[in-house]
Scaffold this motif. Sequence first.
Motif, PDB file in Angstrom:
ATOM      1  N   TYR A  67       0.910  -1.261   0.026  1.00 37.04           N
ATOM      2  CA  TYR A  67      -0.071   0.200   0.015  1.00 37.04           C
ATOM      3  C   TYR A  67       1.008   1.316   0.026  1.00 37.04           C
ATOM      4  O   TYR A  67       2.016   1.101   0.503  1.00 37.04           O
ATOM      5  N   VAL A 104      -3.457   4.618  -1.514  1.00 33.86           N
ATOM      6  CA  VAL A 104      -4.490   5.142  -0.755  1.00 33.86           C
ATOM      7  C   VAL A 104      -4.354   6.778  -0.511  1.00 33.86           C
ATOM      8  O   VAL A 104      -3.286   7.289  -0.452  1.00 33.86           O
ATOM      9  N   THR A 108      -7.382  10.141   2.923  1.00 29.06           N
ATOM     10  CA  THR A 108      -8.185   8.853   3.626  1.00 29.06           C
ATOM     11  C   THR A 108      -6.982   8.631   4.681  1.00 29.06           C
ATOM     12  O   THR A 108      -7.918   8.159   5.660  1.00 29.06           O
TER      13      THR A 108
END
Length: 158
Positions: A67, A104, A108
């Motif tokens: 991520y 991401v 967020t």
Amino acid sequence: MEMITTILALDLGTTTGWALRLVDGTTTSGSESFRPQRFEGGGMRYLRFRRWLTEVKQTADVIHAVYFEEVRRHAGVDAAHAYGGFLAHLTAWCEHHQIPYQGVPVGTIKKHATGKGNAGKEAVIAAAHTWGFDPADDNEADALAILHWALATQGGGM
């Protein structure tokens, strides 16, 4: 039963923040500098980045998911170019090793970590402290926040 996976979370940039959660549940983190060095060609930072990713993978044995902070706005052209280069090399490296990856959005991550999508660096660092970490800088804190988000929302993997 929840599957425990190895996750690498990255805050891409000239100083890349990273957080690695291993299968046994332990987490390590830090920040790594990919500043261009004197007498070095412009692409060398990306080769060092790829070499570093491979070293992390060898240390972890396996990485199940990556991520990274998905940045849509940059302070300047140089930062945007550097980010694009790191992102290109990261995604190509993940494809080569067949590791799923996901960006991401910054808001967020900040909202998850602090409750505010526009929180400052200090607030994210403070959040990392509440999770039991002592990040050396905001890059490491961002990577820890990405990892925390992934574990909370993605069920430990993709």
